[in-house]
Design a protein around this motif. Structure first.
Motif, PDB file in Angstrom:
ATOM      1  N   LEU A 143      29.282 -33.800 -80.290  1.00  0.00           N
ATOM      2  CA  LEU A 143      30.003 -32.690 -80.919  1.00  0.00           C
ATOM      3  C   LEU A 143      30.728 -31.838 -79.880  1.00  0.00           C
ATOM      4  O   LEU A 143      31.826 -31.333 -80.149  1.00  0.00           O
ATOM      5  N   SER A 144      30.127 -31.677 -78.711  1.00  0.00           N
ATOM      6  CA  SER A 144      30.818 -30.930 -77.650  1.00  0.00           C
ATOM      7  C   SER A 144      32.086 -31.653 -77.228  1.00  0.00           C
ATOM      8  O   SER A 144      33.141 -31.029 -77.013  1.00  0.00           O
ATOM      9  N   ASP A 145      31.978 -32.961 -77.121  1.00  0.00           N
ATOM     10  CA  ASP A 145      33.159 -33.755 -76.765  1.00  0.00           C
ATOM     11  C   ASP A 145      34.214 -33.662 -77.864  1.00  0.00           C
ATOM     12  O   ASP A 145      35.420 -33.523 -77.583  1.00  0.00           O
ATOM     13  N   ALA A 146      33.765 -33.731 -79.142  1.00  0.00           N
ATOM     14  CA  ALA A 146      34.713 -33.627 -80.247  1.00  0.00           C
ATOM     15  C   ALA A 146      35.373 -32.248 -80.279  1.00  0.00           C
ATOM     16  O   ALA A 146      36.572 -32.122 -80.567  1.00  0.00           O
ATOM     17  N   PHE A 147      34.613 -31.196 -79.976  1.00  0.00           N
ATOM     18  CA  PHE A 147      35.172 -29.844 -79.935  1.00  0.00           C
ATOM     19  C   PHE A 147      36.207 -29.718 -78.814  1.00  0.00           C
ATOM     20  O   PHE A 147      37.262 -29.078 -78.999  1.00  0.00           O
ATOM     21  N   HIS A 148      35.911 -30.341 -77.699  1.00  0.00           N
ATOM     22  CA  HIS A 148      36.863 -30.305 -76.584  1.00  0.00           C
ATOM     23  C   HIS A 148      38.173 -30.999 -76.970  1.00  0.00           C
ATOM     24  O   HIS A 148      39.270 -30.491 -76.669  1.00  0.00           O
ATOM     25  N   TYR A 149      38.053 -32.142 -77.644  1.00  0.00           N
ATOM     26  CA  TYR A 149      39.259 -32.840 -78.074  1.00  0.00           C
ATOM     27  C   TYR A 149      40.020 -32.026 -79.116  1.00  0.00           C
ATOM     28  O   TYR A 149      41.257 -32.001 -79.119  1.00  0.00           O
ATOM     29  N   ALA A 150      39.284 -31.376 -80.050  1.00  0.00           N
ATOM     30  CA  ALA A 150      39.959 -30.545 -81.048  1.00  0.00           C
ATOM     31  C   ALA A 150      40.686 -29.376 -80.398  1.00  0.00           C
ATOM     32  O   ALA A 150      41.740 -28.933 -80.878  1.00  0.00           O
ATOM     33  N   LEU A 151      40.154 -28.887 -79.295  1.00  0.00           N
ATOM     34  CA  LEU A 151      40.786 -27.765 -78.602  1.00  0.00           C
ATOM     35  C   LEU A 151      42.019 -28.188 -77.815  1.00  0.00           C
ATOM     36  O   LEU A 151      43.034 -27.485 -77.807  1.00  0.00           O
ATOM     37  N   THR A 152      41.913 -29.333 -77.171  1.00  0.00           N
ATOM     38  CA  THR A 152      42.942 -29.676 -76.180  1.00  0.00           C
ATOM     39  C   THR A 152      43.736 -30.926 -76.488  1.00  0.00           C
ATOM     40  O   THR A 152      44.844 -31.077 -75.981  1.00  0.00           O
ATOM     41  N   ASP A 153      43.178 -31.847 -77.300  1.00  0.00           N
ATOM     42  CA  ASP A 153      43.836 -33.147 -77.405  1.00  0.00           C
ATOM     43  C   ASP A 153      43.750 -33.695 -78.821  1.00  0.00           C
ATOM     44  O   ASP A 153      43.470 -34.866 -79.032  1.00  0.00           O
ATOM     45  N   ALA A 154      43.957 -32.837 -79.806  1.00  0.00           N
ATOM     46  CA  ALA A 154      43.796 -33.261 -81.204  1.00  0.00           C
ATOM     47  C   ALA A 154      44.799 -34.328 -81.596  1.00  0.00           C
ATOM     48  O   ALA A 154      44.512 -35.206 -82.398  1.00  0.00           O
ATOM     49  N   MET A 155      46.019 -34.269 -81.005  1.00  0.00           N
ATOM     50  CA  MET A 155      47.063 -35.218 -81.401  1.00  0.00           C
ATOM     51  C   MET A 155      46.743 -36.626 -80.941  1.00  0.00           C
ATOM     52  O   MET A 155      47.227 -37.599 -81.509  1.00  0.00           O
ATOM     53  N   SER A 156      45.898 -36.748 -79.904  1.00  0.00           N
ATOM     54  CA  SER A 156      45.560 -38.086 -79.429  1.00  0.00           C
ATOM     55  C   SER A 156      44.386 -38.682 -80.178  1.00  0.00           C
ATOM     56  O   SER A 156      44.012 -39.819 -79.947  1.00  0.00           O
ATOM     57  N   GLY A 157      43.810 -37.897 -81.054  1.00  0.00           N
ATOM     58  CA  GLY A 157      42.776 -38.453 -81.920  1.00  0.00           C
ATOM     59  C   GLY A 157      41.391 -38.012 -81.581  1.00  0.00           C
ATOM     60  O   GLY A 157      40.641 -37.588 -82.414  1.00  0.00           O
ATOM     61  N   GLY A 158      41.005 -38.083 -80.319  1.00  0.00           N
ATOM     62  CA  GLY A 158      39.652 -37.709 -79.955  1.00  0.00           C
ATOM     63  C   GLY A 158      38.678 -38.835 -80.223  1.00  0.00           C
ATOM     64  O   GLY A 158      39.042 -39.947 -80.583  1.00  0.00           O
ATOM     65  N   HIS A 217       8.984 -35.405 -82.493  1.00  0.00           N
ATOM     66  CA  HIS A 217       9.768 -34.276 -81.991  1.00  0.00           C
ATOM     67  C   HIS A 217      10.571 -34.680 -80.748  1.00  0.00           C
ATOM     68  O   HIS A 217      11.688 -34.200 -80.552  1.00  0.00           O
ATOM     69  N   SER A 218       9.994 -35.558 -79.932  1.00  0.00           N
ATOM     70  CA  SER A 218      10.751 -36.040 -78.778  1.00  0.00           C
ATOM     71  C   SER A 218      11.977 -36.832 -79.222  1.00  0.00           C
ATOM     72  O   SER A 218      13.055 -36.724 -78.620  1.00  0.00           O
ATOM     73  N   CYS A 219      11.815 -37.585 -80.299  1.00  0.00           N
ATOM     74  CA  CYS A 219      12.938 -38.357 -80.824  1.00  0.00           C
ATOM     75  C   CYS A 219      14.013 -37.423 -81.379  1.00  0.00           C
ATOM     76  O   CYS A 219      15.212 -37.654 -81.179  1.00  0.00           O
ATOM     77  N   LEU A 220      13.574 -36.367 -82.059  1.00  0.00           N
ATOM     78  CA  LEU A 220      14.544 -35.394 -82.556  1.00  0.00           C
ATOM     79  C   LEU A 220      15.243 -34.678 -81.400  1.00  0.00           C
ATOM     80  O   LEU A 220      16.439 -34.369 -81.489  1.00  0.00           O
ATOM     81  N   ASP A 221      14.498 -34.411 -80.331  1.00  0.00           N
ATOM     82  CA  ASP A 221      15.120 -33.802 -79.146  1.00  0.00           C
ATOM     83  C   ASP A 221      16.196 -34.716 -78.578  1.00  0.00           C
ATOM     84  O   ASP A 221      17.288 -34.257 -78.211  1.00  0.00           O
ATOM     85  N   PHE A 222      15.869 -35.999 -78.509  1.00  0.00           N
ATOM     86  CA  PHE A 222      16.848 -36.956 -77.997  1.00  0.00           C
ATOM     87  C   PHE A 222      18.075 -37.011 -78.904  1.00  0.00           C
ATOM     88  O   PHE A 222      19.221 -37.038 -78.435  1.00  0.00           O
ATOM     89  N   PHE A 223      17.815 -36.994 -80.229  1.00  0.00           N
ATOM     90  CA  PHE A 223      18.931 -37.018 -81.174  1.00  0.00           C
ATOM     91  C   PHE A 223      19.788 -35.762 -81.033  1.00  0.00           C
ATOM     92  O   PHE A 223      21.022 -35.824 -81.070  1.00  0.00           O
ATOM     93  N   ALA A 224      19.119 -34.611 -80.891  1.00  0.00           N
ATOM     94  CA  ALA A 224      19.863 -33.359 -80.749  1.00  0.00           C
ATOM     95  C   ALA A 224      20.716 -33.382 -79.483  1.00  0.00           C
ATOM     96  O   ALA A 224      21.867 -32.923 -79.488  1.00  0.00           O
ATOM     97  N   GLU A 225      20.167 -33.918 -78.400  1.00  0.00           N
ATOM     98  CA  GLU A 225      20.949 -34.004 -77.155  1.00  0.00           C
ATOM     99  C   GLU A 225      22.147 -34.931 -77.322  1.00  0.00           C
ATOM    100  O   GLU A 225      23.253 -34.619 -76.854  1.00  0.00           O
ATOM    101  N   ALA A 226      21.893 -36.071 -77.988  1.00  0.00           N
ATOM    102  CA  ALA A 226      22.998 -37.014 -78.190  1.00  0.00           C
ATOM    103  C   ALA A 226      24.084 -36.402 -79.073  1.00  0.00           C
ATOM    104  O   ALA A 226      25.281 -36.494 -78.776  1.00  0.00           O
ATOM    105  N   ARG A 227      23.667 -35.759 -80.183  1.00  0.00           N
ATOM    106  CA  ARG A 227      24.650 -35.131 -81.059  1.00  0.00           C
ATOM    107  C   ARG A 227      25.328 -33.950 -80.372  1.00  0.00           C
ATOM    108  O   ARG A 227      26.512 -33.691 -80.606  1.00  0.00           O
TER     109      ARG A 227
END
Length: 728
Positions: free
Chosen positions: A270-285, A256-266
């Motif tokens: 995904l938060s970073d990818a969402f930010h790029y999709a919102l503001t900088d999609a043309m640059s690729g992300g 479960h600790s490993c899954l917690d770490f995976f969830a934090e990493a993902r």
């Protein structure tokens, strides 16, 4: 051997050998001898042996021989005795020699006994020591075999231990093989604990426990490292990670600790990818190629349009959720049973991992998958909520707000099917729905407050028509109703078991209607007040008419809608062709109506099914229609709307009936005899009667050589008169 010629042998002396005897004696002696000889039995063995001996001597029967026979025999006996004596002398000499040898041997044996006794006395301690050494050797060999077997089974070679616990060694097939062996050793230590020497079992178990803990820690760190570089864009997770997670499930806390770490990493990715999709999609992300995709614009570009802005964000979240679920599905669904077995086995080694000792822990792979996907999208959900609330707060169009509510409701249903009804995403959609609807109610309330403080808005028009603000509100309400009807499930009840549109009416209609009616107080004449209020109610009634809703309900429930849809190409000539005479209309339709039976809805099976559905609908049609509008508080309004809807339904049925009759005529089919009141005789008993009618008409069809055709009227026998009677 006895001989007859031996001297002094009874009466065996010959008379000739006694010359001094008188003749009488000799005659008597001879006579006796002859008598004796003649009476003797030659079968006697002694005589036979004597004769054989004489025969062997080669003696001839003569006087001389007979005289010398005794001497010869005696001499021979003496010679024989002499030889015997000599032989016995030799034997005696040999016996004397043997006696001397035996005496010497006895002396030698006595001396040997003495030497042996002395040697035995000297070697007894040595033999005892040798016997003890042999026993010790056998015991040592047995112990060595036991030690070899024990070492082979319970002791892991040092190089394997190093490979198992060293962080420098890779996680590969050898690692898992060694880990499996150490786990088997740890399990078999239970047998050692059941023996007399429990210390050995405790020491081996402690050693194997340390090795296992080090191995699981190594595996845990390796999985964390792999998760950091894991690319879920690849729809398949590597087999090594999947196997490592299955093994790590035997340590629930690390798993479960490993899954917690995976969830934090993902979550971060995904938060970073969402930010790029919102503001900088043309640059690729993150992870995109150089320059990105110029055709894809950032979502923030549509922030001025709340509906599109929210829709684009929700579409991105939905697409990401689907991708995330597909990437992890192989792990939690395909390997779900192995993970469940691993976790169940791990609870015995980590009893503190149980929340309730009496509760049986069952691993649900799909639930675990949905939970992990929700945790992966925690940051995205938080950012989505902030942006949706921000854009809704900055917008003052109620219709747009309501469209956003329906959009959120659609995605709530979608996420519920995708990740479960109890997921965080579904809760987020519900929260945003409540927030958006709260803002919608606030906008309506603000409008009511603004209108109530505006003097000109509260003055009734001179022609006593509805006030302008009410007309604007009703127009806006029409847009809201259209939006509601276009939603996924407009009839879905809310938590209070009321129609989903009822709260909208309370917020967007009731206050304005109350305000409009209160404005009639400005009129002093009672008649004018009544007319003014009547006009207000008529305008409201025209806007919120339930006739179409009830009419559509009757058509769908009865199955008539299917036939109307199929007859759509004929509806204009069938309903609006009043300028033509009946004959001209029929002649114009015949070429088309002849092909009506070729439509899928008018095939025998389909038409019989529609007819049966209509028969099932008619007995309880009025009750079902009234129940359909049970949430409308005005019973009289429900009755009036239902009556109008039934009338419209009867007109639709009359059109379908006329088209069926016209189609049969165009195909040259004989009309079926009608019963009293214009009803089909074969149509009263439902499907079974229609079947009988078809069987009764088979002979007529064979005579007309039209076996490949069927009467539409026979298969659909209900008449408009029957429908009006049953629905009256």
């Amino acid at each position: 051997m006895t001989s007859y010629f031996s001297p002094g042998a009874g009466n065996g002396l010959s008379p000739a050998q006694s010359p001094l005897s008188p003749p009488t004696q000799r005659s008597s002696a001879l006579s006796n001898r002859l008598t004796s000889v003649l009476s003797a039995s030659y079968a006697d063995s002694d005589i036979r042996d004597a004769l054989e001996t004489l025969s062997a001597q080669g003696i001839h029967n003569s006087a001389e021989t007979r005289r010398q026979l005794r001497l010869d025999v005696q001499k021979e006996v003496v010679d024989c005795n002499g030889e015997i004596v000599r032989d016995f002398g030799k034997v005696a000499e040999q016996l004397r020699r043997i006696g001397g040898v035996i005496t010497a041997l006895n002396q030698t044996c006595d001396e040997m006994r003495k030497h042996i006794s002395l040697a035995k006395q000297d070697t007894a301690p040595v033999l005892e020591e040798a016997t003890a050494l042999m026993a010790q050797k056998k015991d040592a060999e047995t112990k060595q075999q036991l030690l070899d077997a024990f070492s082979k089974h319970f002791l892991v070679p040092e190089e394997d231990v190093t490979y198992l616990t060293s962080a420098e060694e890779p996680i590969d097939e050898r690692f898992f093989d060694i880990l499996a062996r150490v786990k088997q050793v740890h399990h078999d230590c239970e047998h050692l604990l059941g023996g007399e020497n429990q210390r050995l079992g405790l020491e081996v178990m402690e050693l194997s426990t340390r090795h296992l803990n080090s191995a699981y820690q190594k595996l845990y760190r390796w999985i964390q490292k792999e998760f950091q570089s894991l690319n879920l864009e690849d729809p398949r997770i590597s087999s090594s990670i999947r196997r490592a997670l299955r093994v790590l499930a035997e340590r629930p806390s690390l798993f479960h600790s490993c899954l917690d770490f995976f969830a934090e990493a993902r979550d971060y990715v995904l938060s970073d990818a969402f930010h790029y999709a919102l503001t900088d999609a043309m640059s690729g992300g993150p992870g995109a190629g150089a320059g990105g995709d110029p055709s894809v614009k950032p979502i923030e570009f549509s922030a001025h349009d709340p509906l599109r802005y929210v829709g684009d964000m929700l579409a991105w979240v939905h697409s990401t959720t689907v991708s995330e679920r597909e990437a992890l599905e192989a792990l939690f669904v395909a390997d779900g049973e192995e993970l469940a077995r691993g976790i169940q086995a791990g609870l015995s080694s980590e009893p503190w991992a149980r929340i309730d000792e009496e509760e049986e822990v069952v691993f649900d792979g799909r639930k675990a998958l949905s939970d992990l996907v929700n945790r992966d999208l925690t940051g995205v959900s938080r950012s989505l909520r902030q942006r949706v609330e921000l854009v809704i707060q900055g917008h003052d169009d109620p219709v747009t707000c309501y469209k956003v509510i329906n959009l959120l409701s659609f995605y709530r249903t979608t996420f519920s099917k995708l990740v479960g009804a109890q997921s965080h995403l579904v809760d987020l959609m519900q929260t945003l729905e409540r927030f958006t609807f709260g803002h919608f109610v606030t906008l309506m309330r603000d409008q009511v407050v603004a209108l109530s403080t505006e003097q000109n808005a509260m003055i009734p028009p001179g022609d006593l028509s509805p006030p302008e603000f009410l007309l604007d509100v009703l127009e806006e309400l029409v847009s809201l109703m259209k939006t509601h009807e276009a939603s996924v499930d407009p009839e879905e009840p809310t938590d209070g078991n009321e129609n989903r549109f009822t709260p909208v009416l309370r917020a967007a209609f009731d206050p304005f209607l109350t305000l409009a009616r209160s404005s009639s107080d400005e009129l002093k004449d009672a008649t004018e007040q009544t007319i003014y209020r009547t006009n207000i109610l008529l305008a409201a009634h025209a806007t919120i008419s339930l006739l179409d809703v009830q009419h559509e309900f009757l058509l769908e429930t009865s199955g008539l809608q299917v036939l109307l849809d199929a007859l759509e190409p004929f509806s204009k000539t069938g309903k609006d062709g009043d300028s033509d005479t009946e004959t001209e209309k029929t002649e114009q339709q015949k070429p088309q109506l002849a092909d009506l039976a070729n439509l899928p809805a008018f095939q025998p099976d389909s038409l019989v099914t529609s007819s049966q559905q209509l028969d099932d609908f008619l007995p309880s049609a009025l009750m079902d229609a009234t129940e359909h509008l049970k949430r409308v508080q005005s019973a009289s309004l429900v009755q009036r709307v239902t009556e109008d809807a039934i009338e419209a339904f009867c007109r639709d049925f009359e059109f379908v009936e006329g088209m069926i009759i016209a189609a049969d005529e165009a195909r040259g089919m004989t009309q079926v005899t009608l019963g009293t009141g214009g009803s089909m005789i074969s149509g009263r008993s439902g499907k079974s009667a229609r079947k009988n009618e078809v069987e009764n008409n088979e002979e007529e069809e064979e005579e007309d050589e039209k076996e490949d055709q069927w009467s539409l009227r026979t298969l659909f026998p209900r008449t408009t008169g029957e429908i009006r009677v049953l629905l009256s």
